[in-house]
Design a protein around this motif. Structure first.
Motif: not given
Length: 112
Positions: A32-41, A2-16
């Motif tokens: 991080i690059r993949i998630l940023n692209t997928e989460l643009t909208e 789900k988008t919220i799971e992807a967003f939380n994972l992106l936040t975590f990955l940016n932190g580490i």
């Protein structure tokens, strides 16, 4: 995912990201690059709602936790949080995680 799971994972990955080296660092950066692209909208919708409900303080916009605006923001975000995404992330083997400098808690998250 789900988008919220992807967003939380992106936040975590940016932190580490700055703590990861070698193959693990490569996988984190790629994901991080993949998630940023997928989460643009999703992020565009989130930013629009922050501007709609937030209070401007200089260059920053914030929404006070617990305020009426905060609950309105949360209610509208629910529409976007449960959208299913088909994301193919790079995975690393257990040996890569075991040889990293990350704590056990971070290793648990990265191996799932």
């Amino acid at each position: 995912m789900k988008t919220i799971e992807a967003f939380n994972l992106l936040t975590f990955l940016n932190g580490i990201a700055t703590k990861c080296k070698g193959k693990l660092g490569y996988a984190v950066a790629r994901n991080i690059r993949i998630l940023n692209t997928e989460l643009t909208e999703f992020q565009n919708a989130r930013n629009e709602l922050i501007r709609k409900y937030g209070t401007k303080d200089g260059d920053n916009i914030f929404i006070e936790n617990g305020s009426e605006a905060f609950f309105s923001f949360q209610n509208e975000m629910k529409e976007y949080e449960n959208i299913e995404l088909d994301i193919s992330l790079m995975k690393v083997g257990q040996e890569v995680l075991e040889n990293s400098d990350l704590s056990a808690d971070l290793l648990l998250v990265m191996s799932n």
